[in-house]
Structure formats: structure tokens, C-alpha cells
Design an enzyme around this catalytic site. Structure first.
Site: not given
Ligand code: FPP
Length: 251
Positions: A18, A21, A31, A66, A69, A205
Site C-alpha cells: 500500500d 498513490g 499515481r 480497485n 478507481r 502474525e
């Protein structure tokens, strides 16, 4: 450089990549430039994971959500993905890496599917790391697909309702055959799962870093893996039980 114990690396590493952008916007760039730089980080992480001997690497490359977008960004991401796979297949062959895809492939453009099919076919006999790309992937959508498939098999009598166990259900998921992730890394400071591997992350985890994906470095990857190695995984048991059995299984 952080010291890693090669015996205690995650078997399956999953990553939510992530911040592409934001990385671009902070630099007054488009972006898509962030995604392009993100693809370079993908190359580094794939190479490192394979070098370290991690058996499964799963990357969240494009979510079901997504698709909403701006169309130009979606198109640019599809083009980038195609380019990456075409360019990297030779390296995957050299490094004995096998491609795998999870997600709703019927939503992907035909040319992207053709490129994926070719890469999957060419790398099918590699028995090193399995690189799974989550494309048009959503955890809830995957669970619904699995439930619908299982319901069909139950109605037709192929599966009895009494036989439905977590293991059986698991085999109906896109990830059937893959072990659950041991470790999940998410970049860019967001502390959520965002519909990624909802079933499979039950005992994973989790690790969050503020670094945006294009800035994520080898050192950061090693730091994250060292953090994983410092954790005690109990799978619902007590510390003493884990020490006595030296066990990592969740049975
Ligand atoms: C999230 O950043 C990232 C994506 C939606 C796409 C991930 C794609 C890549 C890393 C490059 C191509 C992938 C491969 C496998 C070659 P974001 O756009 O949501 O960032 P933001 O939250 O800062 O807007």
C-alpha cells in the site's frame, strides 16, 4: 544489516503493498508513477524472498474494490501488470519460481489473462518459491465463491454436510493447497486487512510499517522478518505447551 535465523523464517509471507498513490502525490507525480516504482519494490521482495528460502509469497496486487478507481488508473495498472509478468517470466524460470493467481480472473481483461496463463504454464514445473498474485481479489468474494461451490457439491451428493470441516472448506478456497500465511506485512501506515485473505489470516502474525510501498527496502524487509522471529506463536495454547512440544501447528 539485521541477523535472521534461516530456520525461523515464515513459510508463507503475504504482503499488502500500500501507499503507491501517496508516494507519488507527495512528489507531485502521477499515481501511476507510484505504481511503477511499486513494481520495482515487487522485484526486490520477490528476489529476496526466494533467496531467503521463503516457500510461498502472496502479494495483494489488485483488489475487487480497485475496479472502482478511475478507469485510466485501472488500465495503467493492468498494463503494468502485463509488462511485469512478461518481463519477469525469464527471471522466474532462472530462480525456479512458480506463478499462481488467486481472485476472480473472469473480471480481468483477456490480454491480461492470456499473459497470466502463459506465465503459469511456463513456470508450472518450478518447485522453488510459489509467487501468488492476488488479482481482482476480495476475501469475502472468495468465501462466497467457495461456499457456493461447496453448496453445489452438497446438493449433488458429492459431499455430505457432516463432512464439512475447516480443512474441507479450506480446499474450496482460491488458496486451496497453499498453507496459511505465517506473516503479513502491510505498508503505508494503514492498520487494516482490507478484505485480504480473511479466512487464511486467522493465526497470521501482522506487521505494519509507515513506509510507503515504493520506499520499502531490503533492510525494512529484513527488519520485518526479524520482528516475526521475535514473536511467540501460540495458536490458542499456553506458552508452556508450546515450549514443551516445540510445536508450531494449530491443531
Ligand atoms: C496500493 O497503493 C497498491 C495497489 C492498488 C496496486 C499494487 C500494485 C503494484 C505494487 C505494482 C504492480 C504490481 C505487480 C505485481 C507488478 P494505493 O494506490 O492504494 O496507494 P494509496 O493508498 O497511497 O493511494
Amino acid at each position: 544489516m539485521v541477523q535472521l535465523d534461516p530456520q525461523r523464517l515464515p513459510v508463507h509471507l503475504a504482503v499488502i503493498m500500500d501507499g503507491n498513490g501517496r508516494w507519488a502525490q507527495q512528489r507531485m507525480l502521477k499515481r501511476i508513477v507510484g505504481h511503477q516504482r511499486g513494481a520495482e519494490t515487487v522485484k526486490m521482495v520477490v528476489e529476496q524472498a526466494s533467496l531467503l528460502g521463503i516457500k510461498y509469497l502472496t502479494l495483494f496486487a489488485f483488489s475487487s474494490e480497485n475496479w472502482s478507481r478511475p478507469i485510466l488508473e485501472v488500465r495503467a495498472l493492468m498494463t503494468l501488470l502485463k509488462k511485469y509478468i512478461r518481463q519477469e517470466t525469464a527471471r522466474m524460470l532462472r530462480k525456479n519460481i512458480r506463478y499462481n493467481v488467486i481472485g476472480n480472473r473472469s473480471d480481468l481483461p483477456p490480454d491480461v489473462n492470456d499473459t497470466l496463463d502463459e506465465a503459469i504454464r511456463k513456470t508450472a514445473s518450478n518447485d522453488g518459491m510459489v509467487l501468488t498474485l492476488a488479482l481482482s481479489y476480495g476475501g469475502r468474494q472468495e468465501l462466497c465463491r467457495a461456499a457456493a461451490h461447496l453448496a453445489k457439491d452438497a446438493i449433488s451428493g458429492k459431499v455430505s454436510v457432516a463432512a464439512i470441516t475447516p480443512d474441507l472448506f479450506d480446499s474450496y478456497l482460491d488458496t486451496g493447497g497453499l498453507p496459511d500465511p505465517d506473516f503479513l506485512i502491510r505498508t503505508s501506515g494503514e492498520m487494516r486487512i482490507s478484505n485480504f485473505l480473511l479466512w487464511q489470516l486467522a493465526y497470521t502474525e501482522l506487521y505494519f510499517t509507515d513506509t510507503n510501498w515504493p520506499d520499502f527496502t531490503i533492510n525494512e524487509l529484513h527488519k520485518a522478518l526479524a520482528d516475526f522471529q521475535s514473536r511467540e506463536r501460540r495458536f490458542g495454547k499456553t506458552s508452556d505447551q508450546i515450549l514443551q512440544r516445540g510445536g508450531l501447528s494449530n491443531d
